[in-house]
Scaffold this motif. Structure first.
Motif, PDB file in Angstrom:
ATOM      1  N   SER A 247       0.849  -1.187   0.000  1.00 17.27           N
ATOM      2  CA  SER A 247       0.000   0.000   0.000  1.00 17.27           C
ATOM      3  C   SER A 247       0.887   1.240   0.000  1.00 17.27           C
ATOM      4  CB  SER A 247      -0.908   0.001   1.235  1.00 17.27           C
ATOM      5  OG  SER A 247      -1.463   1.276   1.461  1.00 17.27           O
ATOM      6  N   GLY A 248       0.353   2.321  -0.529  1.00 17.10           N
ATOM      7  CA  GLY A 248       1.106   3.565  -0.548  1.00 17.10           C
ATOM      8  C   GLY A 248       1.315   4.169   0.824  1.00 17.10           C
ATOM      9  N   THR A 249       0.619   3.660   1.837  1.00 21.37           N
ATOM     10  CA  THR A 249       0.760   4.183   3.200  1.00 21.37           C
ATOM     11  C   THR A 249       1.667   3.322   4.072  1.00 21.37           C
ATOM     12  OG1 THR A 249      -1.236   2.988   3.900  1.00 21.37           O
ATOM     13  CG2 THR A 249      -1.519   5.260   3.127  1.00 21.37           C
ATOM     14  N   ASP A 250       2.247   2.265   3.512  1.00 20.94           N
ATOM     15  CA  ASP A 250       3.164   1.423   4.278  1.00 20.94           C
ATOM     16  C   ASP A 250       4.418   2.219   4.630  1.00 20.94           C
ATOM     17  OD1 ASP A 250       1.400  -0.661   4.013  1.00 20.94           O
ATOM     18  OD2 ASP A 250       2.472  -1.631   2.367  1.00 20.94           O
ATOM     19  N   THR A 251       5.050   1.860   5.740  1.00 21.13           N
ATOM     20  CA  THR A 251       6.252   2.575   6.181  1.00 21.13           C
ATOM     21  C   THR A 251       7.438   1.618   6.245  1.00 21.13           C
ATOM     22  OG1 THR A 251       5.651   2.201   8.494  1.00 21.13           O
ATOM     23  CG2 THR A 251       4.954   4.280   7.501  1.00 21.13           C
ATOM     24  N   TYR A 252       8.566   2.075   5.707  1.00 23.75           N
ATOM     25  CA  TYR A 252       9.774   1.261   5.679  1.00 23.75           C
ATOM     26  C   TYR A 252      10.959   2.108   6.139  1.00 23.75           C
ATOM     27  CZ  TYR A 252       6.805  -1.395   2.461  1.00 23.75           C
ATOM     28  OH  TYR A 252       5.767  -2.082   1.893  1.00 23.75           O
ATOM     29  N   PRO A 261      12.024  -3.171  -5.004  1.00 26.45           N
ATOM     30  CA  PRO A 261      12.056  -2.882  -6.439  1.00 26.45           C
ATOM     31  C   PRO A 261      11.593  -1.451  -6.686  1.00 26.45           C
ATOM     32  CG  PRO A 261      10.930  -4.965  -6.005  1.00 26.45           C
ATOM     33  CD  PRO A 261      11.136  -4.301  -4.681  1.00 26.45           C
ATOM     34  N   GLU A 262      12.062  -0.856  -7.761  1.00 27.25           N
ATOM     35  CA  GLU A 262      11.696   0.530  -8.063  1.00 27.25           C
ATOM     36  C   GLU A 262      10.183   0.719  -8.108  1.00 27.25           C
ATOM     37  OE1 GLU A 262      13.524   1.989 -11.573  1.00 27.25           O
ATOM     38  OE2 GLU A 262      15.575   1.705 -10.849  1.00 27.25           O
ATOM     39  N   GLU A 263       9.452  -0.310  -8.568  1.00 30.09           N
ATOM     40  CA  GLU A 263       7.997  -0.205  -8.692  1.00 30.09           C
ATOM     41  C   GLU A 263       7.318   0.011  -7.339  1.00 30.09           C
ATOM     42  OE1 GLU A 263       9.341  -3.034 -11.997  1.00 30.09           O
ATOM     43  OE2 GLU A 263       9.923  -2.493  -9.950  1.00 30.09           O
ATOM     44  N   LEU A 264       7.998  -0.373  -6.249  1.00 30.72           N
ATOM     45  CA  LEU A 264       7.400  -0.253  -4.915  1.00 30.72           C
ATOM     46  C   LEU A 264       8.004   0.866  -4.085  1.00 30.72           C
ATOM     47  CD1 LEU A 264       6.928  -3.453  -5.691  1.00 30.72           C
ATOM     48  CD2 LEU A 264       6.360  -3.611  -3.273  1.00 30.72           C
ATOM     49  N   GLN A 265       9.056   1.499  -4.563  1.00 33.31           N
ATOM     50  CA  GLN A 265       9.756   2.468  -3.728  1.00 33.31           C
ATOM     51  C   GLN A 265       8.996   3.776  -3.549  1.00 33.31           C
ATOM     52  OE1 GLN A 265      13.827   3.177  -4.716  1.00 33.31           O
ATOM     53  NE2 GLN A 265      14.419   1.019  -4.558  1.00 33.31           N
ATOM     54  N   PHE A 266       8.290   4.199  -4.571  1.00 28.98           N
ATOM     55  CA  PHE A 266       7.622   5.499  -4.479  1.00 28.98           C
ATOM     56  C   PHE A 266       6.166   5.375  -4.910  1.00 28.98           C
ATOM     57  CE2 PHE A 266      12.142   6.254  -5.398  1.00 28.98           C
ATOM     58  CZ  PHE A 266      12.485   6.952  -4.245  1.00 28.98           C
ATOM     59  N   VAL A 300      13.513 -13.342  -2.774  1.00 25.92           N
ATOM     60  CA  VAL A 300      12.411 -12.616  -2.130  1.00 25.92           C
ATOM     61  C   VAL A 300      12.955 -11.709  -1.032  1.00 25.92           C
ATOM     62  CG1 VAL A 300      10.344 -12.871  -0.699  1.00 25.92           C
ATOM     63  CG2 VAL A 300      10.653 -14.327  -2.712  1.00 25.92           C
ATOM     64  N   ARG A 301      13.921 -12.213  -0.264  1.00 20.75           N
ATOM     65  CA  ARG A 301      14.535 -11.374   0.768  1.00 20.75           C
ATOM     66  C   ARG A 301      15.230 -10.173   0.140  1.00 20.75           C
ATOM     67  NH1 ARG A 301      17.129 -16.734   2.994  1.00 20.75           N
ATOM     68  NH2 ARG A 301      15.514 -17.466   4.451  1.00 20.75           N
ATOM     69  N   ALA A 302      15.920 -10.407  -0.973  1.00 24.42           N
ATOM     70  CA  ALA A 302      16.727  -9.356  -1.605  1.00 24.42           C
ATOM     71  C   ALA A 302      15.890  -8.189  -2.101  1.00 24.42           C
ATOM     72  CB  ALA A 302      17.537  -9.944  -2.759  1.00 24.42           C
ATOM     73  N   VAL A 303      14.601  -8.452  -2.418  1.00 23.00           N
ATOM     74  CA  VAL A 303      13.744  -7.368  -2.913  1.00 23.00           C
ATOM     75  C   VAL A 303      12.795  -6.844  -1.831  1.00 23.00           C
ATOM     76  CG1 VAL A 303      13.848  -8.132  -5.310  1.00 23.00           C
ATOM     77  CG2 VAL A 303      12.032  -9.015  -3.831  1.00 23.00           C
ATOM     78  N   GLY A 304      13.148  -7.093  -0.579  1.00 25.22           N
ATOM     79  CA  GLY A 304      12.353  -6.540   0.520  1.00 25.22           C
ATOM     80  C   GLY A 304      11.045  -7.248   0.765  1.00 25.22           C
TER      81      GLY A 304
END
Length: 398
Positions: A247-252, A261-266, A300-304
């Motif tokens: 979700s766009g509201t997740d916090t990392y 992955p870039e698709e999930l970073q922003f 899977v671990r490597a891509v968070g």
């Protein structure tokens, strides 16, 4: 003496167009309430309906509606799925750029896929429709319909959403899983890559459900794992699997964000996690299947993957989904053979990935059910995956 309904079905092959149209229109309600009438006289009405899909569009639409509704009957299903001439008739029309009833045909294909005989479509060769596909294989032509339907660049009357269920059922077969995961030169990527863009919202439920189930069924064939985890495909596959869980509201943390992955970073703040719990759980099952090998777990671990599942667990208030998250976390936090201690970010005690932070399936055989046409006349499915045995569900039009 024939009943009124028996007399009515006999008009399906009448020479007068208006009489055929009236007959098929009046029979639509009975396809739900009294489907056995279509097996009258050794299923002659079914034979007539298969011919009527070639009739004028309004007649063909009603004929397809009836066939969709009665295809839940095993005898009728086999009658439809095993008829080579009827199969070619459907293929020639659904791939026609001007076919007004292509969506209904996609629904019928979804139901016909409940018969094992539909497996032959994987090797069925036919002329390639100009402008649609370069392949002579029927399955590739349907995949191209599906892809172009999402963008509205083929048939303006159709989105082909329900073909996703056909692909999901074909993936149950070894030959189907092999076809979807084998590159077809000159394309370096396998046909499965055409489905991966449709894993998340805002794409319609049939696309998301069909794609998730197709991938799950493919992964149930262990021989496909090396291909799916290969460098050329994994770079596309893993983001496609994680996006529905995010979700766009997740916090990392900063380091976690960098590993995504870039698709999930922003992600945009309004990007939602998959809202259909059945589909969400299917994606967790997909992730679990990817983690059955050490290579899969490491990728899977490597891509968070851990961080994405953790956030999903924290924010989804559904026990079944949370249990699915916990299964994935358990396997991701496992110490691999030959390692002395967990790597950083893999659940080191007291760290952000610690187990204590976690409070502690969609079936491929689903026969979809069309409830109604929405206001803009687009085909819509049920709002969520049902808990009942999906193998018994069929597309029905009320």
């Amino acid at each position: 003496m024939p009943t009124e309904l028996e007399e009515l079905v006999e008009f399906l092959h009448h020479g007068n167009t208006q009489i055929r149209q009236s007959a098929v229109e009046n029979l639509v309600p009975y396809s739900k309430t009294f489907p056995s009438i279509f097996k009258f006289e050794k299923s002659t009405p079914v034979k007539d309906l298969k011919v009527l899909i070639k009739d004028y569009p309004p007649i063909a639409k009603n004929a397809l509606t009836i066939l969709i509704n009665i295809s839940g009957d095993r005898e009728i299903l086999q009658n439809l799925a095993e008829d080579n001439e009827f199969l070619e008739s459907l293929l020639s029309r659904i791939t026609n750029v001007k076919e007004p009833n292509a969506n209904e045909m996609a629904m019928l294909f979804a139901n016909m896929a409940k018969s094992d005989s539909i497996e032959r479509i994987l090797t069925l060769s036919r002329p390639a429709p100009l402008g649609l596909s370069d392949s002579k294989l029927a399955i590739d032509q349907l995949l191209d319909c599906f892809v172009k339907g999402a963008r509205g660049t083929w048939n303006p009357h159709a989105d082909f959403n329900y073909l996703a269920y056909l692909f999901a059922d074909l993936a149950k077969f070894r030959a189907g899983a092999s076809h979807l995961t084998t590159p077809r030169p000159p394309d370096p990527l396998p046909p499965l890559s055409k489905l991966l863009p449709f894993t998340h919202t805002p794409y319609p439920l049939p696309r998301r459900l069909g794609t998730s189930t197709a991938l799950k069924n493919i992964l149930l064939h262990p021989s496909t794992h090396n291909t799916l985890l290969s460098p050329t495909l994994a770079v596309t596959l893993l983001p496609a699997v994680l996006l529905p869980l995010a979700s766009g509201t997740d916090t990392y943390s900063e380091s976690e964000t960098d590993s995504l992955p870039e698709e999930l970073q922003f992600l945009e703040p309004d990007k939602e996690r998959e809202q259909d719990l059945g589909i969400l759980k299917t994606w967790l099952e997909v992730l679990l299947l990817l983690c059955t090998s050490r290579e899969g777990r490491e990728k899977v671990r490597a891509v968070g993957g851990y961080a994405v599942v953790r956030e999903c667990h924290l924010r989804v208030e559904d026990e079944g989904s949370r249990e699915g998250c916990e299964k994935v976390v358990d396997i991701l936090m496992r110490d691999e053979e030959g390692e002395e201690a967990p790597n950083e970010g893999r659940g080191k005690k007291g760290g952000r990935g610690a187990v204590r932070e976690i409070d502690g399936g969609g079936d491929a055989g689903r026969m979809v059910t069309q409830r109604e046409l929405d206001e803009d006349n687009r085909l819509e499915p049920k709002s969520e995956v049902q808990d009942e045995d999906e193998d018994d569900q069929v597309v029905e039009i009320f």
